[in-house]
Design a protein around this motif. Sequence first.
Motif, PDB file in Angstrom:
ATOM      1  N   GLU A   1       1.423  -5.468 -18.026  1.00 60.19           N
ATOM      2  CA  GLU A   1       0.957  -4.321 -17.383  1.00 60.19           C
ATOM      3  C   GLU A   1       1.626  -4.663 -15.801  1.00 60.19           C
ATOM      4  N   ARG A   2       1.737  -3.433 -15.266  1.00 58.95           N
ATOM      5  CA  ARG A   2       1.913  -3.091 -14.015  1.00 58.95           C
ATOM      6  C   ARG A   2       1.339  -3.735 -12.821  1.00 58.95           C
ATOM      7  N   PRO A   3      -0.061  -3.686 -12.907  1.00 54.21           N
ATOM      8  CA  PRO A   3      -0.788  -4.621 -11.652  1.00 54.21           C
ATOM      9  C   PRO A   3      -0.433  -6.101 -11.666  1.00 54.21           C
ATOM     10  N   LEU A   4      -0.384  -6.620 -12.907  1.00 56.38           N
ATOM     11  CA  LEU A   4       0.072  -8.158 -12.863  1.00 56.38           C
ATOM     12  C   LEU A   4       1.558  -8.087 -12.478  1.00 56.38           C
ATOM     13  N   PHE A   5       2.132  -7.671 -13.112  1.00 54.68           N
ATOM     14  CA  PHE A   5       3.784  -7.739 -12.589  1.00 54.68           C
ATOM     15  C   PHE A   5       3.919  -7.486 -11.174  1.00 54.68           C
ATOM     16  N   VAL A   6       3.130  -6.665 -10.594  1.00 58.25           N
ATOM     17  CA  VAL A   6       3.252  -6.401  -9.259  1.00 58.25           C
ATOM     18  C   VAL A   6       2.706  -7.686  -8.206  1.00 58.25           C
ATOM     19  N   SER A   7       1.535  -8.063  -8.753  1.00 54.56           N
ATOM     20  CA  SER A   7       0.792  -9.470  -8.122  1.00 54.56           C
ATOM     21  C   SER A   7       1.925 -10.503  -8.273  1.00 54.56           C
ATOM     22  N   LEU A   8       2.428 -10.684  -9.319  1.00 49.65           N
ATOM     23  CA  LEU A   8       3.488 -11.847  -9.549  1.00 49.65           C
ATOM     24  C   LEU A   8       4.609 -11.769  -8.695  1.00 49.65           C
ATOM     25  N   MET A   9       5.026 -10.465  -8.520  1.00 45.29           N
ATOM     26  CA  MET A   9       6.474 -10.431  -7.739  1.00 45.29           C
ATOM     27  C   MET A   9       6.121 -10.374  -6.199  1.00 45.29           C
ATOM     28  N   ARG A  10       4.916  -9.813  -5.781  1.00 44.79           N
ATOM     29  CA  ARG A  10       4.360 -10.043  -4.437  1.00 44.79           C
ATOM     30  C   ARG A  10       4.279 -11.190  -4.076  1.00 44.79           C
ATOM     31  N   ALA A  11       3.559 -12.122  -5.094  1.00 44.84           N
ATOM     32  CA  ALA A  11       3.404 -13.482  -4.711  1.00 44.84           C
ATOM     33  C   ALA A  11       4.597 -14.120  -4.505  1.00 44.84           C
ATOM     34  N   ILE A  12       5.739 -13.776  -5.208  1.00 48.77           N
ATOM     35  CA  ILE A  12       7.206 -14.498  -4.798  1.00 48.77           C
ATOM     36  C   ILE A  12       7.471 -14.119  -3.450  1.00 48.77           C
ATOM     37  N   GLY A  13       7.267 -12.841  -3.086  1.00 51.93           N
ATOM     38  CA  GLY A  13       7.716 -12.291  -1.767  1.00 51.93           C
ATOM     39  C   GLY A  13       8.210 -10.759  -1.689  1.00 51.93           C
ATOM     40  N   PHE A  14       8.480 -10.241  -2.872  1.00 49.48           N
ATOM     41  CA  PHE A  14       9.260  -8.952  -2.796  1.00 49.48           C
ATOM     42  C   PHE A  14       8.358  -7.923  -2.351  1.00 49.48           C
ATOM     43  N   GLU A  15       8.934  -6.864  -1.703  1.00 53.94           N
ATOM     44  CA  GLU A  15       8.433  -5.994  -0.917  1.00 53.94           C
ATOM     45  C   GLU A  15       7.644  -5.043  -2.247  1.00 53.94           C
ATOM     46  N   GLU A  16       6.336  -4.690  -2.103  1.00 59.66           N
ATOM     47  CA  GLU A  16       5.757  -3.783  -3.028  1.00 59.66           C
ATOM     48  C   GLU A  16       6.470  -2.482  -3.612  1.00 59.66           C
ATOM     49  N   ALA A  17       7.060  -1.857  -2.681  1.00 58.36           N
ATOM     50  CA  ALA A  17       7.734  -0.693  -3.063  1.00 58.36           C
ATOM     51  C   ALA A  17       8.718  -0.882  -4.001  1.00 58.36           C
ATOM     52  N   ASN A  18       9.705  -1.933  -3.620  1.00 50.34           N
ATOM     53  CA  ASN A  18      10.594  -2.288  -4.343  1.00 50.34           C
ATOM     54  C   ASN A  18      10.222  -3.018  -5.639  1.00 50.34           C
ATOM     55  N   VAL A  19       9.205  -3.462  -5.870  1.00 47.08           N
ATOM     56  CA  VAL A  19       8.404  -4.037  -7.257  1.00 47.08           C
ATOM     57  C   VAL A  19       8.042  -2.757  -8.203  1.00 47.08           C
ATOM     58  N   HIS A  20       7.587  -1.855  -7.407  1.00 49.81           N
ATOM     59  CA  HIS A  20       7.317  -0.555  -8.423  1.00 49.81           C
ATOM     60  C   HIS A  20       8.676  -0.038  -8.552  1.00 49.81           C
ATOM     61  N   ALA A  21       9.617  -0.128  -8.047  1.00 44.56           N
ATOM     62  CA  ALA A  21      10.856   0.502  -8.367  1.00 44.56           C
ATOM     63  C   ALA A  21      11.551  -0.094  -9.313  1.00 44.56           C
ATOM     64  N   LEU A  22      11.447  -1.344  -9.415  1.00 49.23           N
ATOM     65  CA  LEU A  22      11.939  -2.165 -10.313  1.00 49.23           C
ATOM     66  C   LEU A  22      11.050  -2.134 -11.654  1.00 49.23           C
ATOM     67  N   PHE A  23      10.057  -2.165 -11.491  1.00 50.79           N
ATOM     68  CA  PHE A  23       9.200  -1.633 -12.947  1.00 50.79           C
ATOM     69  C   PHE A  23       9.425  -0.447 -13.405  1.00 50.79           C
TER      70      PHE A  23
END
Length: 177
Positions: free
Chosen positions: A113-135
């Motif tokens: 699910e997107r929310p967990l994907f975003v949380s994990l990628m943000r924990a690594i340090g990726f920018e949130e907007a870029n994480v959503h673009a990747l998803f």
Amino acid sequence: MRDEAAKRVELVFSLFDANGNGVLDSGDFDLMTARVLEAAAASDDDAKDAIRAAFRRYWTTLATELDANGDGVISVEEFRPFVLDPERFGPTVAEFAEALSALGDPDGDGMIERPLFVSLMRAIGFEEANVHALFDAFGPVADDRITVATWAAGIKDYYAPDKAGIPGDRLVTAHAV
């Protein structure tokens, strides 16, 4: 190495330098592991153990392959040519990809699910907007989920020196929130 791959390498190095001291050391991987595990609170112990092992292997592989002077740190100059070498680093990337993507599927249904994907990628340090673009680039299904296999393949592609125009390139390009 393609320009896109070089940009991906620079970003990975900056993210793995979790303590911001300009080099990679074992403490960086401990910090990153702790952040990711905090974001993965709902995951089971096996998935958490797998990501711990993957981060540990990532550091061990880097230290073994690159720390020729034995100082316990890896500079960006040492890191650049190695991390995108599939023969030297491919198995480490594969283990990391499988562990991270599985961590994103705590209910075991094969979907993230997107929310967990975003949380994990943000924990690594990726920018949130870029994480959503990747998803979004991974082509989520109607209920805003992607498959574990899609994410694992995307991680492996991210480390491929000959790849360009891949979903992972969205992580190095600024996106509006």
